[in-house]
Design an enzyme around this catalytic site. Sequence first.
Site, PDB file in Angstrom:
ATOM      1  NE  ARG A 110      -2.820   0.717   3.482  1.00 24.32           N
ATOM      2  CZ  ARG A 110      -3.777   1.149   4.293  1.00 24.32           C
ATOM      3  NH1 ARG A 110      -5.040   0.807   4.075  1.00 24.32           N
ATOM      4  NH2 ARG A 110      -3.518   1.901   5.319  1.00 24.32           N
ATOM      5  CB  THR A 114      -2.389   7.252  -2.448  1.00 23.66           C
ATOM      6  OG1 THR A 114      -1.682   6.023  -2.728  1.00 23.66           O
ATOM      7  CG2 THR A 114      -1.623   8.409  -3.041  1.00 23.66           C
ATOM      8  CG  ASP A 208       2.065  -1.315   9.614  1.00 24.69           C
ATOM      9  OD1 ASP A 208       2.336  -2.528   9.458  1.00 24.69           O
ATOM     10  OD2 ASP A 208       2.198  -0.472   8.702  1.00 24.69           O
ATOM     11  CG  ASP A 211       5.666  -1.289  10.539  1.00 23.13           C
ATOM     12  OD1 ASP A 211       6.217  -1.893   9.590  1.00 23.13           O
ATOM     13  OD2 ASP A 211       5.428  -0.069  10.537  1.00 23.13           O
TER      14      ASP A 211
HETATM   15  C1  PRP Z   1      -1.148  -3.842   4.839  1.00 24.76           C
HETATM   16  C2  PRP Z   1      -1.852  -5.159   5.129  1.00 24.76           C
HETATM   17  C3  PRP Z   1      -2.618  -5.401   3.866  1.00 24.76           C
HETATM   18  C4  PRP Z   1      -3.004  -4.017   3.437  1.00 24.76           C
HETATM   19  C5  PRP Z   1      -4.430  -3.767   3.834  1.00 24.76           C
HETATM   20  O1  PRP Z   1      -0.017  -4.083   4.069  1.00 24.76           O
HETATM   21  O2  PRP Z   1      -0.965  -6.223   5.387  1.00 24.76           O
HETATM   22  O3  PRP Z   1      -1.829  -6.019   2.874  1.00 24.76           O
HETATM   23  O4  PRP Z   1      -2.135  -3.108   4.125  1.00 24.76           O
HETATM   24  O5  PRP Z   1      -4.859  -2.539   3.386  1.00 24.76           O
HETATM   25  P1  PRP Z   1      -5.916  -2.351   2.213  1.00 24.76           P
HETATM   26  O6  PRP Z   1      -7.046  -3.300   2.481  1.00 24.76           O
HETATM   27  O7  PRP Z   1      -6.308  -0.916   2.365  1.00 24.76           O
HETATM   28  O8  PRP Z   1      -5.239  -2.609   0.914  1.00 24.76           O
HETATM   29  P2  PRP Z   1       1.040  -2.972   3.647  1.00 24.76           P
HETATM   30  O9  PRP Z   1       0.915  -2.687   2.201  1.00 24.76           O
HETATM   31  O10 PRP Z   1       0.965  -1.821   4.582  1.00 24.76           O
HETATM   32  O11 PRP Z   1       2.439  -3.675   3.799  1.00 24.76           O
HETATM   33  P3  PRP Z   1       3.022  -4.845   4.696  1.00 24.76           P
HETATM   34  O12 PRP Z   1       2.279  -6.081   4.348  1.00 24.76           O
HETATM   35  O13 PRP Z   1       4.420  -4.882   4.265  1.00 24.76           O
HETATM   36  O14 PRP Z   1       2.864  -4.464   6.140  1.00 24.76           O
HETATM   37  N1  URA Z   2      -2.624  -2.185   7.336  1.00 25.04           N
HETATM   38  C1  URA Z   2      -2.423  -2.461   8.642  1.00 25.04           C
HETATM   39  O1  URA Z   2      -1.448  -3.127   9.014  1.00 25.04           O
HETATM   40  N2  URA Z   2      -3.333  -1.986   9.527  1.00 25.04           N
HETATM   41  C2  URA Z   2      -4.406  -1.288   9.155  1.00 25.04           C
HETATM   42  O2  URA Z   2      -5.210  -0.901  10.020  1.00 25.04           O
HETATM   43  C3  URA Z   2      -4.587  -1.010   7.789  1.00 25.04           C
HETATM   44  C4  URA Z   2      -3.681  -1.476   6.892  1.00 25.04           C
END
Ligand code: PRP
Ligand code: URA
Length: 216
Positions: A110, A114, A208, A211
């Site tokens: 993500r 945005t 998150d 993280d």
């Molecule tokens: C987070 C989470 C999902 C996504 C959810 O990943 O693990 O993949 O956001 O959000 P959405 O439904 O609005 O798309 P992120 O891209 O932050 O990266 P990560 O998996 O590396 O933590």
């Molecule tokens: N990704 C996360 O890890 N947490 C949220 O709440 C949304 C997106």
Amino acid sequence: MATETGKNVILLPQTNQLIGLYSIIRDQATKRGDFVFYSDRIIRLLVEEGLNQLPVEETLIKCHGGHEYKGSRFLGKICGVSIVRAGESMEMGLRDCCRSVRIGKILIQRDEETALPKLFYEKLPEDISERYVFLLDPMLATGGSAMMATEVLISRGVDASRILFLNLLASPEGIAAFHEKYPEVKIITGGIDEKLDEDKYIVPGLGDFGDRYYCI
Ligand code: PRP
Ligand code: URA
Ligand code: MG
């Protein structure tokens, strides 16, 4: 028994035990060791519920002394697909339940400004179109990442009705957007929260996930 809260939305039973597990991982004071341990326990429950949803056929088992037992066995083959990075945290829970299960990866991130998803990489089992797919990502926020991953799976010949999307937390907005596009995909979740905030994070949520599981 898990409850079906809407068509193809399956919510784990909100038992005292489950609420206790979520109370630990939602707590901002929880350190990484506990966050990982208790998230893993929830992931195991999600995988078990995913397995409950697969079709079976009756089979007659010969037991000791020739006694018979009317049992069942799973029809078909499964694989896992994790949305990297956070979805990788769910792979072990699947491996613990399904010996030598095949696992594909889709790297979607993500955009931090945005909140829109970007696809970087995919590597999936060759015969994925013949399998039930456990799509793994702990968070369903806007639904953008899950929709993009589902699009990849469908482009590889997977029937939407064979996809089970396992996540720890979902937002109502994310469920609605995802099912608007892919109503046949089963969403299996441990919690449906109130809403998204202005940064598209789930509220109350847990922050998150990636993280907290891997870094902090
Ligand atoms: C987070 C989470 C999902 C996504 C959810 O990943 O693990 O993949 O956001 O959000 P959405 O439904 O609005 O798309 P992120 O891209 O932050 O990266 P990560 O998996 O590396 O933590
Ligand atoms: N990704 C996360 O890890 N947490 C949220 O709440 C949304 C997106
Ligand atoms: Mg992610």
